[in-house]
Write an enzyme that holds these catalytic residues in place. Sequence first.
Site, PDB file in Angstrom:
ATOM      1  N   GLU A 225      45.092  41.446  40.117  1.00 47.82           N
ATOM      2  CA  GLU A 225      44.051  41.573  39.095  1.00 47.82           C
ATOM      3  C   GLU A 225      44.768  41.888  37.797  1.00 47.82           C
ATOM      4  O   GLU A 225      45.417  42.930  37.684  1.00 47.82           O
ATOM      5  CB  GLU A 225      43.050  42.663  39.491  1.00 47.82           C
ATOM      6  CG  GLU A 225      41.751  42.594  38.703  1.00 47.82           C
ATOM      7  CD  GLU A 225      41.874  43.220  37.339  1.00 47.82           C
ATOM      8  OE1 GLU A 225      41.897  42.453  36.335  1.00 47.82           O
ATOM      9  OE2 GLU A 225      41.966  44.441  37.255  1.00 47.82           O
ATOM     10  N   CYS A 259      39.686  46.891  32.344  1.00 51.97           N
ATOM     11  CA  CYS A 259      39.926  45.446  32.345  1.00 51.97           C
ATOM     12  C   CYS A 259      38.655  44.662  32.090  1.00 51.97           C
ATOM     13  O   CYS A 259      38.708  43.492  31.713  1.00 51.97           O
ATOM     14  CB  CYS A 259      40.562  45.022  33.666  1.00 51.97           C
ATOM     15  SG  CYS A 259      39.597  45.442  35.117  1.00 51.97           S
TER      16      CYS A 259
END
Length: 446
Positions: A225, A259
């Site tokens: 990720e 994020c």
Amino acid sequence: MTVTSYNPADPTDLVLSVDAAGAAGTRAAVERARAAQPGWYAAGAAARAAAPGRAADAVEAAAEELAALAVREVGKPLAEALAEAARAVAILRYYAQAPYAPVGAVHDTAAGPGLLLTRRRPHGVAGLVTPWNFPLAIPVWKAAPALATGNTAVLKPAPEATACALRLAELLALPEGVLTVVPGGAEEGAALIDAADVVSFTGSTAVGQRVVAATAARGIPAQAELGGLNAAIVLPDADVEQAADHLAAAVAGYAGQKCTATGQVIAVGAAYEPLREALAKRLAAADRGPVIGEAALDRLTGAVGSARDAGATVLTGGGRTPGPGWGFEPALLADVPADHPLRTEEYFGPIAVLLPAADLDEAIALANAGRHTLAASVHTHDLDTALAAADRLAAGMIRVNAPTTGVDFHLPFGGTGSAGYGGREQGSAALEFYTASRTVTLLPGA
């Protein structure tokens, strides 16, 4: 090497100093995990279900302590830290049920008597490399499904969040070798990736791409990720005041160090002027918590300065806040050139670019133009428009009339393009990632 973490709100406050594991220590931790894995898997579903249940109770009882540690070590606002501790508890309880889930299926043979079985089995040792921004939830959402499916795990946290990881492991209180924390940095991370049987990584795009290459060379599964430059689209029919509230939270919450934070705000048609005013006002009044360190602060202020030099307009913020910590004023910029890094890269701070779009088609083109398409939000009262946008946006997660931030832990998590690689995290998708399917053919004896 010594691993240290300091309070970003008071850089003179040393939170932790501990010896790094080193490459040899990391490899030794993997070997201990490998030795423990057969017994952990053979203990059966009941044992692997009971352990996260007990861990959830322990984390819940220590929630205030963990939240206070997260506030001190990574600068997380107290309310968010408490919510993160509660989320870790919920994740543990969710995966406590996973060992009882079906692990395969039975099929008829194509011809003649016999039986065909599929069965999912653990890979072995899971190498988990985690960031500092969610020091409780991310280690748990990686470790819990890995352990529930019968793997053991070695966790290498970001140096800035080492104290949280060590305390969390103490509270989980798993058998020797089942979950080990190795303090360190790049050396330990590389050693773990070189020794584990499956790797889950969360971090920067540049490092994540090296992780993917290293695991591909070894032929082991990996998920990475890698963050996101996330877009929010505001249509003319949207409630501008509500949208501004959502966007301000997504841009500036936890100093933009998520994020899923919003980095690009795309205002369609007549929404531009009222949104510009409302969002600038809210960001000017937003909570000004610290960013993680001096390098992050310098990168953010430098980006604002270079954008201004390139012709951008700073609508609000963009400077360092007074005080001892690494504070940065949440920033909103307009007229940023298309080739400026603020339009193409994730800055991981409370900074966003405001863009105009003539219509939904142009807005979606702008949102899909980047390579970090993790999350997107759409703000409109029209259901048809919302559904059309959801179908056409490239992001892995799309939220309507909600901030780009916020994740449902029981659903798949991940992005497209350079935002992510490999299987999705969380929910049942994680159970598949941490296991491999095997096909068994049973035929009658002669």
